[in-house]
Design an enzyme around this catalytic site. Structure first.
Site, short mmCIF file in Angstrom:
data_model
loop_
_atom_site.label_atom_id
_atom_site.label_comp_id
_atom_site.label_asym_id
_atom_site.label_seq_id
_atom_site.Cartn_x
_atom_site.Cartn_y
_atom_site.Cartn_z
N HIS A 31 41.27 27.91 47.16
CA HIS A 31 42.44 27.40 47.16
C HIS A 31 43.31 28.19 48.29
O HIS A 31 43.01 29.37 48.59
CB HIS A 31 43.13 27.49 45.78
N CYS A 47 45.23 21.46 48.43
CA CYS A 47 45.37 23.12 48.85
C CYS A 47 44.27 23.73 49.11
O CYS A 47 43.86 24.79 49.00
CB CYS A 47 46.50 23.71 47.83
N GLN A 100 41.78 28.07 37.67
CA GLN A 100 41.16 26.89 36.78
C GLN A 100 40.16 27.09 35.82
O GLN A 100 39.47 26.43 35.34
CB GLN A 100 40.46 26.11 38.13
N ASP A 116 39.59 34.47 41.08
CA ASP A 116 40.81 33.50 41.28
C ASP A 116 40.63 32.89 39.72
O ASP A 116 39.68 31.89 39.71
CB ASP A 116 40.92 32.64 42.29
N LYS A 122 49.19 26.60 33.95
CA LYS A 122 48.13 25.75 34.32
C LYS A 122 47.54 26.07 32.57
O LYS A 122 46.35 25.32 32.30
CB LYS A 122 47.37 26.33 35.14
N1 PLP Z 1 43.69 29.03 42.91
C1 PLP Z 1 43.34 27.91 42.38
C2 PLP Z 1 41.91 27.69 41.97
C3 PLP Z 1 44.28 27.12 42.04
O1 PLP Z 1 43.87 25.78 41.56
C4 PLP Z 1 45.71 26.95 42.25
C5 PLP Z 1 46.61 25.97 41.92
O2 PLP Z 1 46.32 24.96 41.82
C6 PLP Z 1 46.21 28.34 42.46
C7 PLP Z 1 45.16 29.21 42.90
C8 PLP Z 1 47.70 28.68 42.74
O3 PLP Z 1 48.28 28.80 41.76
P1 PLP Z 1 49.82 28.73 41.42
O4 PLP Z 1 50.45 27.70 42.29
O5 PLP Z 1 49.93 28.56 40.09
O6 PLP Z 1 50.30 30.27 42.01
#
Ligand code: PLP
Length: 407
Positions: free
Chosen positions: A125, A366, A205, A202, A228
């Protein structure tokens, strides 16, 4: 709790699921972007403001002590949920993005010099790419990228070959928000540690969908977002091993994160407060703990099994439509389906499905490097949560069939 046989009762926990959109029952399949909230979480937020609202840590009065206890109990709930060794290894942040930025800044400022290397993957992401690029601009570090194959699986041989004397950190996602791939994180950690390199995972997900134990994974940093996992927006978590967090410079300065302040010399507070400058989101933290209790009551293994069932059901049905191209076909997959239906633009498909009350995400999610890999601009993405049903998948299939007929 077995989900399939209790699904009607579970859905009653989520008030928004009875909504109608454009006169159709809402079919919410955008759970990778954010999840809906159960009553218990909504109630916790209301109780926070109506029964125990006072600033934490600094007050001697009753309400402040109650709020402080609830906030610190929430930290203990997260610690236990992630299997962390200590509560002070749990830092509350605004979410995954802030957690990664914190590490990129504080770990970067403390340990990285010009020419040092950070390894990320091609399926990250943007929030696990751009913070490292900002560090690159500040410090002149080098970013190396683990590629993935056509199924959407990381190339582990290539990964192992990226390490050098200058590698200082690896930062990879546990589960891809586009491909759904569940990466072999334990193996990724072992390879990094063989080279004495720490690793950030990270978990945005993964944490909502599969059981995670940071000590079992032996991850150095693990991050996720409250919203999430059926919790509120604006709260998230950074888990970090004590030895790293202790050594790292603070991220932001302000109240809460200091031990002593004078114009001559300021000293910093102990963990976790060193990384929590300013008033924390103590209502958010207690509501996040409530969300964690919600998924724990159902059971992470039950959630994972049920969502795999939904994934297989949806994949089979979509295959039967024909002319659906899938991005991300790993056998280790979370309940995320990215696809292209015939030559119908993902945006048109998403907009027309919305008219039928079906919420999907369209675009690059993203993760533009993934789009570049496949030579596309975007996909149509359906992502599932514990409250989704096979009937909703049937509605999606019927919706796609209908849109196809229009084109
Ligand atoms: N990392 C992953 C794999 C994501 O899917 C997302 C959000 O969709 C993020 C990071 C960023 O999360 P946040 O916008 O809640 O900080």
């Amino acid at each position: 709790m077995e989900i399939a046989s209790n699904i009607t009762r579970i859905r009653e926990d989520f008030p928004i699921l009875t909504s109608t959109v454009h006169k159709h029952p809402l079919v919410y399949l955008d759970n990778a972007a954010t999840t809906q909230k159960p009553w218990s979480v909504i109630k916790k937020i209301e109780d926070g403001y109506t029964k125990q609202n006072a600033n934490v840590h600094r007050g001697v009065h009753f309400l402040s002590q109650m709020a402080t206890e609830a906030h610190e109990a929430a930290r203990a709930t997260v610690q236990q949920f992630l299997g962390a060794a200590h509560t002070h290894e749990i830092i509350f942040t605004r979410g995954t993005t802030e957690s990664i930025n914190l590490v990129a800044y504080s770990f970067g400022e403390t340990f990285l010099k010009q020419g040092d290397e950070v390894i990320v993957s091609e399926m990250e992401h943007h929030s696990n790419i751009v913070p490292w690029q900002l560090l690159q601009q500040r410090k002149g570090i080098i970013i190396k990228v683990i590629p993935f194959n056509q199924q959407g699986e990381l190339d582990l041989t290539e990964y192992a070959s990226l390490f050098s004397e200058r590698t200082k950190l690896v930062a990879v996602t546990h589960v891809s928000n586009v491909l759904g791939t569940i990466n072999p994180v334990k193996q990724l950690v072992q390879i990094a540690h063989k080279h004495d390199v720490p690793i950030l995972i990270d978990g945005a997900q993964s944490v909502p969908h599969i059981a995670v134990n940071v000590q079992d994974l032996n991850a150095d940093f693990y991050v996720f977002s409250g919203h999430k996992i059926y919790g509120p927006t604006g709260i998230g978590v950074l888990y970090g091993k004590e030895k790293w967090l202790d050594a790292m410079l603070p991220y932001q300065g302000g109240g809460e994160m200091i031990a002593q302040v004078s114009f001559e010399k300021t000293t910093f507070n102990e963990l976790p407060y060193k990384f929590e400058a300013g008033t924390p989101d103590f209502i958010g933290s207690t509501a996040l703990a409530e969300a964690i209790r919600y998924v724990q009551n159902i059971g992470m293994d039950q959630i994972a099994a049920y969502e795999t069932y939904l994934l297989n059901y949806a994949t089979d049905k979509l295959q039967q439509i024909g002319d659906v191209h899938f991005f991300g076909t790993s056998s280790h997959k979370s309940a995320v389906i990215s696809m292209q239906v015939g030559d119908i633009h993902h945006y048109d498909m998403g907009t027309l499905l919305d008219k039928l009350g079906i919420a999907l995400r369209t675009g690059h999610h993203c993760a533009q490097p993934i789009m570049k890999h496949y030579g596309i601009e975007g996909t149509l993405r359906a992502s599932f949560a514990l409250y989704n049903t096979t009937q909703e998948i049937d509605a999606l299939i019927a919706g796609i069939e209908r849109v196809k007929q229009l084109f």
